[in-house]
Design a protein around this motif. Structure first.
Motif, PDB file in Angstrom:
ATOM      1  N   GLY A  68       0.816  -1.198   0.000  1.00 42.72           N
ATOM      2  CA  GLY A  68       0.000   0.000   0.000  1.00 42.72           C
ATOM      3  C   GLY A  68       0.850   1.247   0.000  1.00 42.72           C
ATOM      4  O   GLY A  68       2.073   1.188   0.076  1.00 42.72           O
ATOM      5  N   ALA A  69       0.193   2.375  -0.105  1.00 46.54           N
ATOM      6  CA  ALA A  69       0.897   3.646  -0.170  1.00 46.54           C
ATOM      7  C   ALA A  69       1.223   4.184   1.222  1.00 46.54           C
ATOM      8  O   ALA A  69       2.256   4.805   1.424  1.00 46.54           O
ATOM      9  CB  ALA A  69       0.044   4.672  -0.921  1.00 46.54           C
ATOM     10  N   HIS A  70       0.360   3.938   2.187  1.00 43.02           N
ATOM     11  CA  HIS A  70       0.546   4.488   3.533  1.00 43.02           C
ATOM     12  C   HIS A  70       0.236   3.417   4.570  1.00 43.02           C
ATOM     13  O   HIS A  70      -0.631   2.583   4.369  1.00 43.02           O
ATOM     14  CB  HIS A  70      -0.382   5.687   3.771  1.00 43.02           C
ATOM     15  CG  HIS A  70      -0.159   6.799   2.807  1.00 43.02           C
ATOM     16  ND1 HIS A  70       0.923   7.639   2.884  1.00 43.02           N
ATOM     17  CD2 HIS A  70      -0.871   7.202   1.727  1.00 43.02           C
ATOM     18  CE1 HIS A  70       0.862   8.511   1.909  1.00 43.02           C
ATOM     19  NE2 HIS A  70      -0.209   8.269   1.184  1.00 43.02           N
ATOM     20  N   GLY A  71       0.950   3.451   5.691  1.00 46.94           N
ATOM     21  CA  GLY A  71       0.623   2.589   6.823  1.00 46.94           C
ATOM     22  C   GLY A  71       1.251   1.211   6.845  1.00 46.94           C
ATOM     23  O   GLY A  71       0.905   0.387   7.689  1.00 46.94           O
ATOM     24  N   LYS A  72       2.169   0.942   5.922  1.00 47.76           N
ATOM     25  CA  LYS A  72       2.782  -0.397   5.873  1.00 47.76           C
ATOM     26  C   LYS A  72       3.564  -0.718   7.141  1.00 47.76           C
ATOM     27  O   LYS A  72       3.436  -1.821   7.689  1.00 47.76           O
ATOM     28  CB  LYS A  72       3.704  -0.529   4.660  1.00 47.76           C
ATOM     29  CG  LYS A  72       2.995  -0.454   3.323  1.00 47.76           C
ATOM     30  CD  LYS A  72       3.959  -0.577   2.148  1.00 47.76           C
ATOM     31  CE  LYS A  72       4.936   0.556   2.057  1.00 47.76           C
ATOM     32  NZ  LYS A  72       4.391   1.861   1.737  1.00 47.76           N
ATOM     33  N   THR A  73       4.342   0.222   7.623  1.00 49.12           N
ATOM     34  CA  THR A  73       5.158  -0.028   8.821  1.00 49.12           C
ATOM     35  C   THR A  73       4.270  -0.238  10.036  1.00 49.12           C
ATOM     36  O   THR A  73       4.476  -1.181  10.811  1.00 49.12           O
ATOM     37  CB  THR A  73       6.133   1.140   9.053  1.00 49.12           C
ATOM     38  OG1 THR A  73       6.950   1.280   7.885  1.00 49.12           O
ATOM     39  CG2 THR A  73       7.014   0.886  10.262  1.00 49.12           C
ATOM     40  N   SER A  74       3.270   0.606  10.207  1.00 49.40           N
ATOM     41  CA  SER A  74       2.345   0.462  11.341  1.00 49.40           C
ATOM     42  C   SER A  74       1.591  -0.854  11.262  1.00 49.40           C
ATOM     43  O   SER A  74       1.463  -1.576  12.258  1.00 49.40           O
ATOM     44  CB  SER A  74       1.337   1.617  11.362  1.00 49.40           C
ATOM     45  OG  SER A  74       2.013   2.840  11.496  1.00 49.40           O
ATOM     46  N   THR A  75       1.080  -1.185  10.083  1.00 40.70           N
ATOM     47  CA  THR A  75       0.334  -2.425   9.904  1.00 40.70           C
ATOM     48  C   THR A  75       1.224  -3.637  10.152  1.00 40.70           C
ATOM     49  O   THR A  75       0.802  -4.606  10.797  1.00 40.70           O
ATOM     50  CB  THR A  75      -0.273  -2.493   8.484  1.00 40.70           C
ATOM     51  OG1 THR A  75      -1.110  -1.344   8.294  1.00 40.70           O
ATOM     52  CG2 THR A  75      -1.085  -3.752   8.281  1.00 40.70           C
ATOM     53  N   THR A  76       2.461  -3.591   9.678  1.00 43.20           N
ATOM     54  CA  THR A  76       3.401  -4.692   9.904  1.00 43.20           C
ATOM     55  C   THR A  76       3.664  -4.868  11.394  1.00 43.20           C
ATOM     56  O   THR A  76       3.678  -5.992  11.904  1.00 43.20           O
ATOM     57  CB  THR A  76       4.714  -4.448   9.139  1.00 43.20           C
ATOM     58  OG1 THR A  76       4.411  -4.346   7.745  1.00 43.20           O
ATOM     59  CG2 THR A  76       5.711  -5.574   9.363  1.00 43.20           C
ATOM     60  N   GLY A  77       3.854  -3.759  12.106  1.00 40.31           N
ATOM     61  CA  GLY A  77       4.081  -3.823  13.544  1.00 40.31           C
ATOM     62  C   GLY A  77       2.887  -4.418  14.282  1.00 40.31           C
ATOM     63  O   GLY A  77       3.041  -5.264  15.169  1.00 40.31           O
ATOM     64  N   LEU A  78       1.694  -3.984  13.913  1.00 42.96           N
ATOM     65  CA  LEU A  78       0.484  -4.519  14.535  1.00 42.96           C
ATOM     66  C   LEU A  78       0.320  -6.009  14.231  1.00 42.96           C
ATOM     67  O   LEU A  78      -0.012  -6.803  15.110  1.00 42.96           O
ATOM     68  CB  LEU A  78      -0.745  -3.744  14.054  1.00 42.96           C
ATOM     69  CG  LEU A  78      -0.869  -2.321  14.579  1.00 42.96           C
ATOM     70  CD1 LEU A  78      -1.907  -1.539  13.777  1.00 42.96           C
ATOM     71  CD2 LEU A  78      -1.238  -2.340  16.056  1.00 42.96           C
ATOM     72  N   LEU A  79       0.560  -6.395  12.989  1.00 43.86           N
ATOM     73  CA  LEU A  79       0.435  -7.795  12.607  1.00 43.86           C
ATOM     74  C   LEU A  79       1.453  -8.666  13.346  1.00 43.86           C
ATOM     75  O   LEU A  79       1.128  -9.754  13.814  1.00 43.86           O
ATOM     76  CB  LEU A  79       0.593  -7.961  11.092  1.00 43.86           C
ATOM     77  CG  LEU A  79       0.455  -9.384  10.552  1.00 43.86           C
ATOM     78  CD1 LEU A  79      -0.920  -9.959  10.898  1.00 43.86           C
ATOM     79  CD2 LEU A  79       0.686  -9.414   9.055  1.00 43.86           C
ATOM     80  N   ALA A  80       2.674  -8.176  13.467  1.00 46.05           N
ATOM     81  CA  ALA A  80       3.706  -8.923  14.194  1.00 46.05           C
ATOM     82  C   ALA A  80       3.281  -9.126  15.644  1.00 46.05           C
ATOM     83  O   ALA A  80       3.445 -10.215  16.211  1.00 46.05           O
ATOM     84  CB  ALA A  80       5.043  -8.189  14.124  1.00 46.05           C
ATOM     85  N   HIS A  81       2.703  -8.094  16.244  1.00 46.05           N
ATOM     86  CA  HIS A  81       2.231  -8.176  17.629  1.00 46.05           C
ATOM     87  C   HIS A  81       1.123  -9.231  17.762  1.00 46.05           C
ATOM     88  O   HIS A  81       1.149 -10.071  18.668  1.00 46.05           O
ATOM     89  CB  HIS A  81       1.729  -6.800  18.080  1.00 46.05           C
ATOM     90  CG  HIS A  81       1.159  -6.778  19.456  1.00 46.05           C
ATOM     91  ND1 HIS A  81       1.952  -6.844  20.582  1.00 46.05           N
ATOM     92  CD2 HIS A  81      -0.119  -6.712  19.888  1.00 46.05           C
ATOM     93  CE1 HIS A  81       1.174  -6.830  21.651  1.00 46.05           C
ATOM     94  NE2 HIS A  81      -0.079  -6.739  21.257  1.00 46.05           N
ATOM     95  N   VAL A  82       0.173  -9.204  16.862  1.00 44.61           N
ATOM     96  CA  VAL A  82      -0.938 -10.160  16.890  1.00 44.61           C
ATOM     97  C   VAL A  82      -0.425 -11.585  16.674  1.00 44.61           C
ATOM     98  O   VAL A  82      -0.812 -12.515  17.385  1.00 44.61           O
ATOM     99  CB  VAL A  82      -2.006  -9.795  15.829  1.00 44.61           C
ATOM    100  CG1 VAL A  82      -3.028 -10.910  15.648  1.00 44.61           C
ATOM    101  CG2 VAL A  82      -2.700  -8.491  16.219  1.00 44.61           C
TER     102      VAL A  82
END
Length: 131
Positions: free
Chosen positions: A108-122
């Motif tokens: 995606g264009a925005h939010g990849k790092t945040s989404t990756t961090g959240l997914l790793a946490h989950v």
């Protein structure tokens, strides 16, 4: 045990793959230009040997992972050929290696790092509950 020798170990993909193999307890070393690259910091912290390019780096029993930036005429690749060693291009090795794992891509264009961090946490939490 096989020693993996990376021709061009300071490359962004090559250095990451070298660290993954090292963390999986494989013997890893590599060569590259003497110039300092930011990618070598993590390699050095892990204690992975980084050598200047030299055909003498190539020894019997090694598996050579060749960076895509280096042609078959490179002195280390030539030496590996002469010794009859397995020479695997980075992209081929990575493709074969990844068959052992489930991979997830975040795009995606925005939010990849945040989404990756959240997914790793989950995923870490899910793993702890299934261990």
């Amino acid at each position: 045990m096989t020693i993996y020798h990376f021709v061009g170990i300071k490359g962004s993909g090559m250095s990451a793959l070298a660290q993954v193999l090292h963390d999986m307890d494989y013997q890893v070393q590599g060569s590259d230009y003497d110039k300092h690259f930011f990618t070598q910091v993590a390699l050095e912290k892990s204690g992975i040997k980084i050598l200047p390019f030299d055909k003498e780096n190539i020894q019997p029993g090694m598996t050579v992972i060749a960076g895509n930036a280096y042609p078959d005429t490179h002195e280390e690749i030539q030496e590996a050929m002469k010794l009859g060693l397995p020479i695997i291009r980075y992209h081929r090795f990575l493709g074969d290696f990844m068959q052992n794992f489930t991979s997830v891509a975040i795009t995606g264009a925005h939010g990849k790092t945040s989404t990756t961090g959240l997914l790793a946490h989950v995923m870490r939490g899910a793993k702890l509950h299934h261990s």
